[in-house]
Design a protein around this motif. Sequence first.
Motif, PDB file in Angstrom:
ATOM      1  N   PRO A 165       0.809  -1.226   0.000  1.00 12.94           N
ATOM      2  CA  PRO A 165       0.000   0.000   0.000  1.00 12.94           C
ATOM      3  C   PRO A 165       0.841   1.275   0.000  1.00 12.94           C
ATOM      4  O   PRO A 165       0.510   2.232  -0.704  1.00 12.94           O
ATOM      5  CB  PRO A 165      -0.829  -0.138   1.286  1.00 12.94           C
ATOM      6  N   SER A 166       1.917   1.308   0.766  1.00 18.12           N
ATOM      7  CA  SER A 166       2.743   2.518   0.804  1.00 18.12           C
ATOM      8  C   SER A 166       3.425   2.766  -0.538  1.00 18.12           C
ATOM      9  O   SER A 166       3.565   3.917  -0.976  1.00 18.12           O
ATOM     10  CB  SER A 166       3.790   2.414   1.919  1.00 18.12           C
ATOM     11  N   MET A 167       3.842   1.685  -1.200  1.00 15.57           N
ATOM     12  CA  MET A 167       4.440   1.842  -2.532  1.00 15.57           C
ATOM     13  C   MET A 167       3.409   2.355  -3.528  1.00 15.57           C
ATOM     14  O   MET A 167       3.725   3.174  -4.403  1.00 15.57           O
ATOM     15  CB  MET A 167       5.020   0.509  -3.005  1.00 15.57           C
ATOM     16  N   GLU A 224       4.197   5.291 -15.336  1.00 13.81           N
ATOM     17  CA  GLU A 224       5.376   4.730 -14.685  1.00 13.81           C
ATOM     18  C   GLU A 224       5.042   3.415 -13.986  1.00 13.81           C
ATOM     19  O   GLU A 224       5.935   2.603 -13.747  1.00 13.81           O
ATOM     20  CB  GLU A 224       5.943   5.741 -13.685  1.00 13.81           C
ATOM     21  N   ILE A 225       3.770   3.213 -13.636  1.00 17.04           N
ATOM     22  CA  ILE A 225       3.369   1.943 -13.023  1.00 17.04           C
ATOM     23  C   ILE A 225       3.274   0.851 -14.075  1.00 17.04           C
ATOM     24  O   ILE A 225       3.735  -0.271 -13.870  1.00 17.04           O
ATOM     25  CB  ILE A 225       2.013   2.094 -12.300  1.00 17.04           C
ATOM     26  N   ALA A 226       2.677   1.169 -15.223  1.00 18.35           N
ATOM     27  CA  ALA A 226       2.483   0.170 -16.280  1.00 18.35           C
ATOM     28  C   ALA A 226       2.659   0.844 -17.640  1.00 18.35           C
ATOM     29  O   ALA A 226       1.676   1.188 -18.300  1.00 18.35           O
ATOM     30  CB  ALA A 226       1.100  -0.462 -16.157  1.00 18.35           C
ATOM     31  N   PRO A 227       3.900   1.054 -18.071  1.00 17.47           N
ATOM     32  CA  PRO A 227       4.156   1.774 -19.328  1.00 17.47           C
ATOM     33  C   PRO A 227       3.443   1.175 -20.529  1.00 17.47           C
ATOM     34  O   PRO A 227       2.995   1.912 -21.417  1.00 17.47           O
ATOM     35  CB  PRO A 227       5.680   1.669 -19.479  1.00 17.47           C
ATOM     36  N   GLU A 228       3.319  -0.151 -20.567  1.00 13.78           N
ATOM     37  CA  GLU A 228       2.714  -0.797 -21.722  1.00 13.78           C
ATOM     38  C   GLU A 228       1.227  -0.485 -21.872  1.00 13.78           C
ATOM     39  O   GLU A 228       0.662  -0.597 -22.964  1.00 13.78           O
ATOM     40  CB  GLU A 228       2.916  -2.319 -21.648  1.00 13.78           C
ATOM     41  N   LEU A 229       0.582  -0.075 -20.787  1.00 12.74           N
ATOM     42  CA  LEU A 229      -0.846   0.231 -20.845  1.00 12.74           C
ATOM     43  C   LEU A 229      -1.119   1.658 -21.289  1.00 12.74           C
ATOM     44  O   LEU A 229      -2.234   1.973 -21.719  1.00 12.74           O
ATOM     45  CB  LEU A 229      -1.499   0.014 -19.471  1.00 12.74           C
ATOM     46  N   ALA A 240       3.511   5.804  -5.677  1.00 15.88           N
ATOM     47  CA  ALA A 240       3.401   5.761  -7.138  1.00 15.88           C
ATOM     48  C   ALA A 240       2.291   6.671  -7.649  1.00 15.88           C
ATOM     49  O   ALA A 240       2.380   7.208  -8.763  1.00 15.88           O
ATOM     50  CB  ALA A 240       3.153   4.326  -7.603  1.00 15.88           C
ATOM     51  N   LEU A 241       1.242   6.864  -6.851  1.00 14.22           N
ATOM     52  CA  LEU A 241       0.123   7.697  -7.291  1.00 14.22           C
ATOM     53  C   LEU A 241       0.483   9.173  -7.344  1.00 14.22           C
ATOM     54  O   LEU A 241      -0.287   9.977  -7.884  1.00 14.22           O
ATOM     55  CB  LEU A 241      -1.087   7.488  -6.371  1.00 14.22           C
ATOM     56  N   THR A 264      -1.888  11.812 -13.198  1.00 13.60           N
ATOM     57  CA  THR A 264      -1.373  11.721 -11.836  1.00 13.60           C
ATOM     58  C   THR A 264      -2.539  11.813 -10.866  1.00 13.60           C
ATOM     59  O   THR A 264      -3.377  12.713 -10.992  1.00 13.60           O
ATOM     60  CB  THR A 264      -0.379  12.860 -11.546  1.00 13.60           C
ATOM     61  N   ILE A 265      -2.604  10.899  -9.902  1.00  9.55           N
ATOM     62  CA  ILE A 265      -3.760  10.825  -9.007  1.00  9.55           C
ATOM     63  C   ILE A 265      -3.615  11.759  -7.806  1.00  9.55           C
ATOM     64  O   ILE A 265      -4.556  12.448  -7.424  1.00  9.55           O
ATOM     65  CB  ILE A 265      -3.975   9.379  -8.525  1.00  9.55           C
ATOM     66  N   LEU A 266      -2.441  11.780  -7.198  1.00  8.10           N
ATOM     67  CA  LEU A 266      -2.237  12.564  -5.989  1.00  8.10           C
ATOM     68  C   LEU A 266      -1.208  13.668  -6.221  1.00  8.10           C
ATOM     69  O   LEU A 266      -0.215  13.466  -6.929  1.00  8.10           O
ATOM     70  CB  LEU A 266      -1.767  11.670  -4.838  1.00  8.10           C
ATOM     71  N   GLN A 267      -1.466  14.809  -5.601  1.00  6.33           N
ATOM     72  CA  GLN A 267      -0.533  15.928  -5.660  1.00  6.33           C
ATOM     73  C   GLN A 267      -0.451  16.525  -4.262  1.00  6.33           C
ATOM     74  O   GLN A 267      -1.444  17.027  -3.731  1.00  6.33           O
ATOM     75  CB  GLN A 267      -1.018  16.971  -6.662  1.00  6.33           C
ATOM     76  N   ASN A 268       0.712  16.406  -3.651  1.00  7.73           N
ATOM     77  CA  ASN A 268       0.895  16.854  -2.270  1.00  7.73           C
ATOM     78  C   ASN A 268      -0.114  16.217  -1.319  1.00  7.73           C
ATOM     79  O   ASN A 268      -0.619  16.855  -0.391  1.00  7.73           O
ATOM     80  CB  ASN A 268       0.793  18.381  -2.187  1.00  7.73           C
TER      81      ASN A 268
END
Length: 389
Positions: free
Chosen positions: A59-61, A72-77, A65-66, A87-91
Amino acid sequence: MALPSDTLLFHRRVLISAAVRAGYAHTCRYEEPAARREIARMTGVVMSVCGPGRGPTTPSMLIDALHRPLEEIAPELFSDVAVRGLTILQNGDLSDDVYSEGCEDIVELLSGGVDPARGWLPTWAWMHAELVENEAFRRINEGANEDEYTAHRYFVVKNPAGAERQLAQLFAEAVGMRKSVRYVPIPADQVFRDKYWWPCPVCQWPMHVDEFEVRCRFPLHDAVYFVRRDSSKGRPLLQPRDGDVPRQPAARVFLREGPDRSMCVETAVWRHIVISGVSEVYLFERLDRLRLHGVHVEIWPNKDRIDLLVKVPATGWVKTLDVKDYASAVSLADKICQKPLAARTIVIPDYRGEAQRDELTALLPNMEVLLVSEVISQVKAQIRKAKRQ
């Protein structure tokens, strides 16, 4: 240009949905007892999509990543789409990307099963656009005729927020029905010092307030401001962030209780009905002004079977239009292929640009794709043609 495989598209949507849910859970992990469990569950979903030894495994990883683009999590997708920078989270807070792009690809992660998070997750985090629309208008569809349906939808787009009593009065005058989509108190993060709120000058929904920054969470509305120190009649004033933001909405008084309490439609309704409706209504109103020149236009005929029907009887010109506002041309094209439109022409807002228009044209060779401004130009050309005849 060909669409990616169904498997790739499905895995991308699952990953985006899981990321959005985990991101929201992270923002309320101290208030919601089930939030940390939801992050753990979504970590499992992301691991399943990425495959063994790839992507975040704790979960922390995942939360770390978010804060970076999902590619960056799944470049092929994400190699072939505009949303690869999502990007899901910002600060530590949800980014505007979630509202402008992430909501487009939400899918049900537990289809047919019991989703334990639905009791506290906001509807936009697990409902896809069509489900939001069906649920929002379910209460009126059964008893409403076509004119009532159109008037109701038009009202919601034009009045997504306001004082409760005034909204009720306006609704009764405009629609003449008692049933309406649900309005809720304006959330705390859209109120300045518990006293004021500002409508976005484009969509009229309450803008997000981050200390002294005020902005619409749909970035393409280009509405970003700072609260000035001076005031007008005791109310704070806004200063545009830059010269590209010409409009400065006035502050509205926020009331938490009473018959005039401040209300707005839910986030899901704003994102999936109001946002697209703004472009639909704008195009309708621009064309409706040309009635005296022989233009006939209808909005949402047959209870939204198509968005707009436009005719110039003098020349025999007819177009059926469906207005779409998606960040990803690939996602939009795939959804249209899965569920073909009744309209023959797709119209996209001008801010999506010629590049997206051309990409959609290549992905959907049997459909005509136009910008809003191009539709208006075509209609005016037909008016000139009629005058020459």
